[in-house]
Design a protein around this motif. Structure first.
Motif, short mmCIF file in Angstrom:
data_model
loop_
_atom_site.label_atom_id
_atom_site.label_comp_id
_atom_site.label_asym_id
_atom_site.label_seq_id
_atom_site.Cartn_x
_atom_site.Cartn_y
_atom_site.Cartn_z
N ILE A 52 0.84 -1.19 0.00
CA ILE A 52 0.00 0.00 0.00
C ILE A 52 0.87 1.25 0.00
CG2 ILE A 52 -0.26 0.00 2.51
CD1 ILE A 52 -3.22 0.82 1.94
N HIS A 53 0.46 2.22 -0.82
CA HIS A 53 1.22 3.47 -0.93
C HIS A 53 0.88 4.36 0.26
CE1 HIS A 53 2.65 7.31 -2.56
NE2 HIS A 53 3.48 6.54 -3.26
N ARG A 54 1.89 4.94 0.87
CA ARG A 54 1.70 5.71 2.10
C ARG A 54 0.92 7.01 1.92
NH1 ARG A 54 5.73 3.94 6.05
NH2 ARG A 54 7.09 2.47 5.00
N LYS A 55 0.99 7.62 0.76
CA LYS A 55 0.31 8.91 0.56
C LYS A 55 -1.03 8.78 -0.15
CE LYS A 55 4.48 11.61 0.74
NZ LYS A 55 5.40 12.51 0.08
N SER A 56 -1.10 7.94 -1.18
CA SER A 56 -2.34 7.84 -1.95
C SER A 56 -3.27 6.75 -1.43
CB SER A 56 -2.02 7.55 -3.43
OG SER A 56 -1.46 6.26 -3.57
N TYR A 57 -2.78 5.88 -0.54
CA TYR A 57 -3.55 4.77 0.03
C TYR A 57 -4.08 3.82 -1.02
CZ TYR A 57 -3.46 7.42 4.39
OH TYR A 57 -3.07 8.10 5.51
N ARG A 58 -3.40 3.70 -2.14
CA ARG A 58 -3.77 2.71 -3.14
C ARG A 58 -3.04 1.42 -2.79
NH1 ARG A 58 -3.88 4.86 -9.13
NH2 ARG A 58 -5.18 3.01 -9.24
N GLY A 59 -3.80 0.31 -2.82
CA GLY A 59 -3.23 -0.95 -2.39
C GLY A 59 -3.35 -2.03 -3.44
N GLN A 60 -2.48 -3.00 -3.34
CA GLN A 60 -2.44 -4.14 -4.26
C GLN A 60 -2.22 -5.40 -3.44
OE1 GLN A 60 -2.71 -4.04 -7.68
NE2 GLN A 60 -2.62 -6.26 -7.66
N LEU A 61 -3.05 -6.42 -3.66
CA LEU A 61 -2.87 -7.69 -2.99
C LEU A 61 -1.60 -8.37 -3.50
CD1 LEU A 61 -6.53 -8.90 -3.14
CD2 LEU A 61 -5.27 -8.39 -1.06
N ILE A 62 -0.85 -8.97 -2.60
CA ILE A 62 0.40 -9.64 -2.94
C ILE A 62 0.25 -11.12 -2.60
CG2 ILE A 62 2.87 -9.77 -2.47
CD1 ILE A 62 2.07 -7.18 -3.82
N PHE A 63 0.60 -11.97 -3.56
CA PHE A 63 0.48 -13.41 -3.38
C PHE A 63 1.85 -14.09 -3.33
CE2 PHE A 63 -3.57 -12.08 -5.08
CZ PHE A 63 -4.46 -12.78 -4.28
N ARG A 64 2.92 -13.33 -3.17
CA ARG A 64 4.28 -13.87 -3.10
C ARG A 64 4.87 -13.58 -1.73
NH1 ARG A 64 7.55 -11.66 -8.14
NH2 ARG A 64 9.04 -11.74 -6.46
#
Length: 85
Positions: A52-64
């Motif tokens: 998750i990006h600290r400023k924009s709060y955009r997140g991506q699930l990580i499967f690794r």
């Protein structure tokens, strides 16, 4: 000459070092994780965490297990999210 990265003692012993995150960042990561769990209740593949990006709060699930993070991103494991939920 080769470069050998330094591994701190807690990682060598297998201990998980918990990083204290911004409460807003943790709340957004929980929302992303909860949405994924609601939309994919029968999915056998469980994410390892969320980048998750600290400023924009955009997140991506990580499967690794070893995610590659962009500058400004932090990683929240599902273990941290499930403890807070």
């Amino acid at each position: 000459m080769t470069y050998a990265p330094q591994i701190d003692e807690s990682r060598r012993n297998g201990m998980d070092s918990t990083i204290i995150l911004d409460p807003n960042l943790l709340r957004v990561a929980q929302r992303i994780y909860r949405t994924y769990c609601m939309l994919h209740p029968r999915n056998a593949q469980r994410p390892y965490g969320i980048a998750i990006h600290r400023k924009s709060y955009r997140g991506q699930l990580i499967f690794r297990h070893n995610p590659v993070l962009l500058p400004g991103e932090c990683f929240v494991t599902t273990k941290q999210l499930e403890i807070e939920i």
